[in-house]
Scaffold this motif. Structure first.
Motif, mmCIF file in Angstrom:
data_model
loop_
_atom_site.group_PDB
_atom_site.id
_atom_site.type_symbol
_atom_site.label_atom_id
_atom_site.label_comp_id
_atom_site.label_asym_id
_atom_site.label_seq_id
_atom_site.Cartn_x
_atom_site.Cartn_y
_atom_site.Cartn_z
ATOM 1 N N UNK A 1 53.094 18.377 -13.863
ATOM 2 C CA UNK A 1 51.668 18.286 -13.555
ATOM 3 C C UNK A 1 51.302 16.880 -13.096
ATOM 4 N N UNK A 2 50.025 16.678 -12.829
ATOM 5 C CA UNK A 2 49.597 15.391 -12.297
ATOM 6 C C UNK A 2 49.802 14.259 -13.296
ATOM 7 N N UNK A 3 49.894 14.604 -14.574
ATOM 8 C CA UNK A 3 50.147 13.578 -15.579
ATOM 9 C C UNK A 3 51.613 13.270 -15.754
ATOM 10 N N UNK A 4 52.452 13.960 -15.003
ATOM 11 C CA UNK A 4 53.890 13.727 -15.092
ATOM 12 C C UNK A 4 54.576 14.531 -16.180
ATOM 13 N N UNK A 5 53.820 15.412 -16.835
ATOM 14 C CA UNK A 5 54.419 16.243 -17.876
ATOM 15 C C UNK A 5 55.263 17.340 -17.254
ATOM 16 N N UNK A 6 56.440 17.547 -17.799
ATOM 17 C CA UNK A 6 57.372 18.503 -17.230
ATOM 18 C C UNK A 6 57.676 19.633 -18.210
ATOM 19 N N UNK A 7 58.068 20.743 -17.626
ATOM 20 C CA UNK A 7 58.487 21.888 -18.422
ATOM 21 C C UNK A 7 59.668 22.521 -17.718
ATOM 22 N N UNK A 8 60.651 22.971 -18.495
ATOM 23 C CA UNK A 8 61.868 23.548 -17.927
ATOM 24 C C UNK A 8 62.181 24.890 -18.572
ATOM 25 N N UNK A 9 62.802 25.752 -17.788
ATOM 26 C CA UNK A 9 63.360 26.962 -18.367
ATOM 27 C C UNK A 9 64.520 26.565 -19.267
ATOM 28 N N UNK A 10 64.714 27.313 -20.344
ATOM 29 C CA UNK A 10 65.796 26.990 -21.274
ATOM 30 C C UNK A 10 67.153 26.960 -20.580
ATOM 31 N N UNK A 11 67.318 27.805 -19.588
ATOM 32 C CA UNK A 11 68.611 27.932 -18.911
ATOM 33 C C UNK A 11 68.992 26.707 -18.093
ATOM 34 N N UNK A 12 68.007 25.839 -17.795
ATOM 35 C CA UNK A 12 68.311 24.674 -16.957
ATOM 36 C C UNK A 12 68.078 23.348 -17.681
ATOM 37 N N UNK A 13 67.577 23.402 -18.902
ATOM 38 C CA UNK A 13 67.314 22.166 -19.643
ATOM 39 C C UNK A 13 68.580 21.347 -19.779
ATOM 40 N N UNK A 14 68.448 20.050 -19.511
ATOM 41 C CA UNK A 14 69.587 19.158 -19.610
ATOM 42 C C UNK A 14 70.436 19.107 -18.358
ATOM 43 N N UNK A 15 70.206 20.026 -17.433
ATOM 44 C CA UNK A 15 70.982 20.040 -16.182
ATOM 45 C C UNK A 15 70.113 19.751 -14.965
ATOM 46 N N UNK A 16 68.870 20.201 -14.979
ATOM 47 C CA UNK A 16 67.968 20.029 -13.845
ATOM 48 C C UNK A 16 66.889 19.006 -14.185
ATOM 49 N N UNK A 17 66.451 18.277 -13.163
ATOM 50 C CA UNK A 17 65.362 17.318 -13.338
ATOM 51 C C UNK A 17 64.360 17.482 -12.205
ATOM 52 N N UNK A 18 63.102 17.707 -12.563
ATOM 53 C CA UNK A 18 62.038 17.811 -11.571
ATOM 54 C C UNK A 18 61.317 16.471 -11.484
ATOM 55 N N UNK A 19 60.922 16.104 -10.253
ATOM 56 C CA UNK A 19 60.207 14.845 -10.077
ATOM 57 C C UNK A 19 59.294 14.946 -8.862
ATOM 58 N N UNK A 20 58.301 14.064 -8.825
ATOM 59 C CA UNK A 20 57.353 14.024 -7.717
ATOM 60 C C UNK A 20 57.248 12.610 -7.182
#
Length: 119
Positions: free
Chosen positions: A52-71
């Protein structure tokens, strides 16, 4: 209207990495959150990660620790860095943006980019 264009998909071996990019254009000022979703053949589209605009991220359990989202707001870009890829990560990946205008929520989607994980 917000336009989203994904890039960066391709074929990668198991254990490999890819970085997806999503370029946003149009009326970006009202975007509250962006994210990545994916859809594998015969399956429903599922959430991969959001930010979100505050930089808070959420991940599916299946990708946690492997994927990183950024803006990168200065460049109007959204990214998804995918490491330790598995065959089950194979899917079409879609960029998503949510904007709120006059208390109405709008969802926008890109055209998708194919990610195939195979040896």
């Amino acid at each position: 209207q917000v336009q989203l264009v994904e890039s960066g998909g391709g074929l990668v071996q198991p254990g490999g990495s890819l970085r997806l990019s999503c370029a946003a254009s149009g009326r970006r000022d009202n975007i509250n959150a962006m994210g990545w979703y994916r859809q594998a053949p015969g399956k429903q589209r599922e959430l991969v990660a959001t930010i979100n605009n505050g930089g808070n991220t959420k991940y599916a359990d299946s990708v946690k620790g492997r994927f990183t989202i950024s803006r990168d707001n200065a460049k109007n870009m959204l990214y998804l860095k995918m490491n330790s890829l598995k065959p089950e990560d194979t899917a079409v990946y879609y960029c998503n943006a949510i904007s709120v205008e006059m208390l109405v929520e709008y969802k926008y989607w890109g055209q998708g980019t194919q990610v195939t994980v195979a040896s």
